[in-house]
Design a protein around this motif. Structure first.
Motif, PDB file in Angstrom:
ATOM      1  N   PRO A 120      26.347  39.151  36.473  1.00 27.95           N
ATOM      2  CA  PRO A 120      26.313  37.686  36.542  1.00 27.95           C
ATOM      3  C   PRO A 120      27.591  37.107  35.929  1.00 27.95           C
ATOM      4  O   PRO A 120      27.924  37.390  34.783  1.00 27.95           O
ATOM      5  N   ILE A 121      28.326  36.330  36.700  1.00 28.46           N
ATOM      6  CA  ILE A 121      29.532  35.685  36.198  1.00 28.46           C
ATOM      7  C   ILE A 121      29.639  34.300  36.817  1.00 28.46           C
ATOM      8  O   ILE A 121      28.924  33.961  37.748  1.00 28.46           O
ATOM      9  N   THR A 122      30.561  33.505  36.303  1.00 27.68           N
ATOM     10  CA  THR A 122      30.750  32.161  36.833  1.00 27.68           C
ATOM     11  C   THR A 122      31.197  32.232  38.291  1.00 27.68           C
ATOM     12  O   THR A 122      31.899  33.163  38.684  1.00 27.68           O
ATOM     13  N   PRO A 123      30.811  31.250  39.106  1.00 27.00           N
ATOM     14  CA  PRO A 123      31.117  31.292  40.542  1.00 27.00           C
ATOM     15  C   PRO A 123      32.613  31.362  40.856  1.00 27.00           C
ATOM     16  O   PRO A 123      33.027  32.121  41.708  1.00 27.00           O
ATOM     17  N   LEU A 124      33.439  30.572  40.154  1.00 27.52           N
ATOM     18  CA  LEU A 124      34.883  30.571  40.400  1.00 27.52           C
ATOM     19  C   LEU A 124      35.613  30.644  39.060  1.00 27.52           C
ATOM     20  O   LEU A 124      35.101  30.195  38.032  1.00 27.52           O
ATOM     21  N   ASN A 125      36.834  31.184  39.071  1.00 29.33           N
ATOM     22  CA  ASN A 125      37.598  31.277  37.829  1.00 29.33           C
ATOM     23  C   ASN A 125      38.561  30.098  37.702  1.00 29.33           C
ATOM     24  O   ASN A 125      38.515  29.156  38.486  1.00 29.33           O
ATOM     25  N   ASN A 126      39.461  30.167  36.724  1.00 29.10           N
ATOM     26  CA  ASN A 126      40.395  29.070  36.493  1.00 29.10           C
ATOM     27  C   ASN A 126      41.373  28.869  37.634  1.00 29.10           C
ATOM     28  O   ASN A 126      41.990  27.803  37.751  1.00 29.10           O
ATOM     29  N   HIS A 127      41.535  29.874  38.462  1.00 31.98           N
ATOM     30  CA  HIS A 127      42.404  29.754  39.638  1.00 31.98           C
ATOM     31  C   HIS A 127      41.661  29.194  40.843  1.00 31.98           C
ATOM     32  O   HIS A 127      42.250  29.029  41.913  1.00 31.98           O
ATOM     33  N   GLY A 128      40.361  28.926  40.685  1.00 33.46           N
ATOM     34  CA  GLY A 128      39.573  28.406  41.790  1.00 33.46           C
ATOM     35  C   GLY A 128      39.231  29.448  42.829  1.00 33.46           C
ATOM     36  O   GLY A 128      39.007  29.118  44.005  1.00 33.46           O
ATOM     37  N   ILE A 129      39.187  30.718  42.422  1.00 34.51           N
ATOM     38  CA  ILE A 129      38.912  31.840  43.334  1.00 34.51           C
ATOM     39  C   ILE A 129      37.779  32.668  42.738  1.00 34.51           C
ATOM     40  O   ILE A 129      37.606  32.733  41.519  1.00 34.51           O
ATOM     41  N   ASP A 130      37.017  33.328  43.596  1.00 35.00           N
ATOM     42  CA  ASP A 130      35.973  34.231  43.134  1.00 35.00           C
ATOM     43  C   ASP A 130      36.568  35.218  42.122  1.00 35.00           C
ATOM     44  O   ASP A 130      37.520  35.938  42.447  1.00 35.00           O
ATOM     45  N   PRO A 131      36.052  35.271  40.889  1.00 30.80           N
ATOM     46  CA  PRO A 131      36.648  36.142  39.864  1.00 30.80           C
ATOM     47  C   PRO A 131      36.550  37.624  40.167  1.00 30.80           C
ATOM     48  O   PRO A 131      37.415  38.401  39.742  1.00 30.80           O
ATOM     49  N   ILE A 132      35.501  38.044  40.877  1.00 27.74           N
ATOM     50  CA  ILE A 132      35.413  39.454  41.258  1.00 27.74           C
ATOM     51  C   ILE A 132      36.558  39.801  42.192  1.00 27.74           C
ATOM     52  O   ILE A 132      37.238  40.828  42.027  1.00 27.74           O
ATOM     53  N   PHE A 133      36.820  38.949  43.163  1.00 24.60           N
ATOM     54  CA  PHE A 133      37.909  39.197  44.116  1.00 24.60           C
ATOM     55  C   PHE A 133      39.263  39.118  43.412  1.00 24.60           C
ATOM     56  O   PHE A 133      40.159  39.926  43.679  1.00 24.60           O
ATOM     57  N   THR A 134      39.413  38.168  42.495  1.00 22.76           N
ATOM     58  CA  THR A 134      40.690  38.041  41.786  1.00 22.76           C
ATOM     59  C   THR A 134      41.001  39.297  40.990  1.00 22.76           C
ATOM     60  O   THR A 134      42.104  39.850  41.059  1.00 22.76           O
ATOM     61  N   THR A 135      40.026  39.774  40.233  1.00 24.54           N
ATOM     62  CA  THR A 135      40.243  40.950  39.392  1.00 24.54           C
ATOM     63  C   THR A 135      40.408  42.218  40.212  1.00 24.54           C
ATOM     64  O   THR A 135      41.345  43.002  39.990  1.00 24.54           O
ATOM     65  N   ASN A 136      39.514  42.435  41.162  1.00 26.56           N
ATOM     66  CA  ASN A 136      39.501  43.696  41.899  1.00 26.56           C
ATOM     67  C   ASN A 136      40.597  43.780  42.947  1.00 26.56           C
ATOM     68  O   ASN A 136      41.037  44.891  43.284  1.00 26.56           O
ATOM     69  N   CYS A 137      41.034  42.639  43.476  1.00 26.06           N
ATOM     70  CA  CYS A 137      41.963  42.663  44.612  1.00 26.06           C
ATOM     71  C   CYS A 137      43.295  41.983  44.319  1.00 26.06           C
ATOM     72  O   CYS A 137      44.355  42.605  44.424  1.00 26.06           O
ATOM     73  N   ILE A 138      43.254  40.704  43.946  1.00 26.13           N
ATOM     74  CA  ILE A 138      44.498  39.958  43.768  1.00 26.13           C
ATOM     75  C   ILE A 138      45.331  40.554  42.637  1.00 26.13           C
ATOM     76  O   ILE A 138      46.540  40.766  42.779  1.00 26.13           O
ATOM     77  N   GLY A 139      44.689  40.837  41.506  1.00 27.65           N
ATOM     78  CA  GLY A 139      45.426  41.407  40.382  1.00 27.65           C
ATOM     79  C   GLY A 139      46.118  42.709  40.736  1.00 27.65           C
ATOM     80  O   GLY A 139      47.276  42.936  40.365  1.00 27.65           O
ATOM     81  N   HIS A 140      45.433  43.554  41.497  1.00 31.37           N
ATOM     82  CA  HIS A 140      46.036  44.834  41.869  1.00 31.37           C
ATOM     83  C   HIS A 140      47.150  44.663  42.901  1.00 31.37           C
ATOM     84  O   HIS A 140      48.130  45.423  42.893  1.00 31.37           O
ATOM     85  N   GLN A 141      47.014  43.692  43.801  1.00 34.42           N
ATOM     86  CA  GLN A 141      48.104  43.479  44.755  1.00 34.42           C
ATOM     87  C   GLN A 141      49.358  42.983  44.047  1.00 34.42           C
ATOM     88  O   GLN A 141      50.476  43.416  44.371  1.00 34.42           O
ATOM     89  N   ILE A 142      49.193  42.103  43.063  1.00 41.55           N
ATOM     90  CA  ILE A 142      50.350  41.631  42.288  1.00 41.55           C
ATOM     91  C   ILE A 142      51.000  42.794  41.553  1.00 41.55           C
ATOM     92  O   ILE A 142      52.218  43.000  41.624  1.00 41.55           O
ATOM     93  N   LEU A 143      50.202  43.557  40.828  1.00 45.97           N
ATOM     94  CA  LEU A 143      50.738  44.663  40.029  1.00 45.97           C
ATOM     95  C   LEU A 143      51.441  45.685  40.917  1.00 45.97           C
ATOM     96  O   LEU A 143      52.557  46.135  40.617  1.00 45.97           O
TER      97      LEU A 143
END
Length: 338
Positions: A120-143
């Motif tokens: 259970p987590i908040t629906p959207l993060n500070n970037h206005g994006i699903d936090p699961i997707f941000t952590t699992n996908c966006i963060g890794h694409q940046i890195l």
């Protein structure tokens, strides 16, 4: 099917000696990532850079590695270093990549292992994006994008190329559609466990698409080192780690205990879960057979993911969507790292 059957196409004992190599492992301080790091150390790697949020967990893992037979770490051994990073924070990932590049000029192995699970987590993060997707996908694409020049450069020093290994899951099969606009809106699926499982599955589908699209881009890259970077994704199977506590948070302690018990009975051990990642990261067979853009299940068995996970057009769309969102926050030339 992954999680029910365990194939035995690779043994950790067959891991080649990794003298002189440098690896970066996200989430390398806990769960499957901790075992991946241990295996790299057991097989003589020169340096592992662990990228994670919690330094205390890293210190605990470090103490465990120190007493594990065959690793032989000293106090504050430079073979393992820690870079603090929240993969769900775009600016933090950018800063972490810079810190990594200050520590090494070469990277032989990048394992994108960290991620949020079913919780259970908040629906959207500070970037206005699903936090699961941000952590699992966006963060890794940046890195990965920011470290890719080092991986290309390093291919000139090794006969078997460099490796990028991306953790996915057999649960990607539960995501039957991937709408990019929906990533910036609460999904509102009911019940809450359905919502969390579906968002997790969506991120794991995107991990496979990322491996596919990165492979395509490397094959079309004019840099001679690009074609010697081998990118693959894998499912570790059903390995009961701390992430499985999410079932208790959703369904209650008793049901969570039952689910974790079934996972231990029907699933894989931590060593089996780590083995496919180690195979893709180190085995000469990967380069000798030209294995790239594949999806693997335990242990080291290639398997076709879902039709959606094989959609090349969707893979490009997801990549470009992430790239555009990151550019809005870091600037148009963020990929240069300058």
């Amino acid at each position: 099917m992954s999680g029910i059957f365990t194939y035995h196409n690779f043994s950790l004992q067959d891991t080649p000696y990794l003298e002189g190599q440098v690896a970066v492992v996200t989430g390398g301080q806990a769960g499957i990532g901790k075992e991946i790091t241990a295996q790299l150390l057991l097989h003589g790697i020169e340096k592992v850079i662990v990228v994670a949020r919690d330094e205390n967990k890293f210190k605990t893992a470090y103490d465990e590695w120190r007493v594990r037979k065959g690793i032989e770490l000293t106090q504050d051994d430079s073979r393992v270093t820690f870079v603090k990073c929240d993969l769900g924070d775009i600016e933090d990932v950018y800063a972490a990549a810079k810190k990594i590049k200050e520590q090494t000029e070469y990277i032989h192995i990048l394992i994108c292992n960290a991620g949020l699970g079913i919780q259970p987590i908040t629906p959207l993060n500070n970037h206005g994006i699903d936090p699961i997707f941000t952590t699992n996908c966006i963060g890794h694409q940046i890195l990965t994008t920011l470290l890719l020049p080092l991986l290309k450069k390093t291919t000139s020093t090794t006969p078997h190329g460099t490796r990028i290994v991306i953790s996915s899951s057999s649960l990607h099969q539960l995501c039957l559609t991937l709408s990019l606009p929906a990533l910036t809106h609460p999904t509102k699926k009911w019940p809450a466990i359905h919502d969390s499982v579906w968002r997790y599955a969506r991120s794991k589908l995107a991990n496979i698409l990322f491996a596919k699209e990165l492979t395509r881009r490397l094959q079309e890259d004019d840099d001679p080192g690009a074609k010697k970077v081998y990118v693959n994704s894998f499912s570790p199977g059903n390995v009961v780690t701390q992430q499985w506590q999410g079932w208790s948070e959703h369904l209650g302690r008793v049901v969570g205990v039952v689910i974790r018990g079934l996972g231990r009975w029907l699933g894989q051990s931590v060593e089996e879960g780590a083995a496919t990642a180690v195979y893709l990261a180190t085995s000469p067979e990967v380069s000798e057979r030209g294995i790239r853009g594949g999806y693997f299940v335990p242990i080291a068995k290639g398997e076709e993911p879902t039709r959606l996970a094989r959609d090349g057009d969707l893979a490009r769309e997801v990549w470009d969507w992430i790239d555009d969102r990151v550019a809005q926050m870091l600037g148009e030339n963020w990929q240069s790292g300058k």
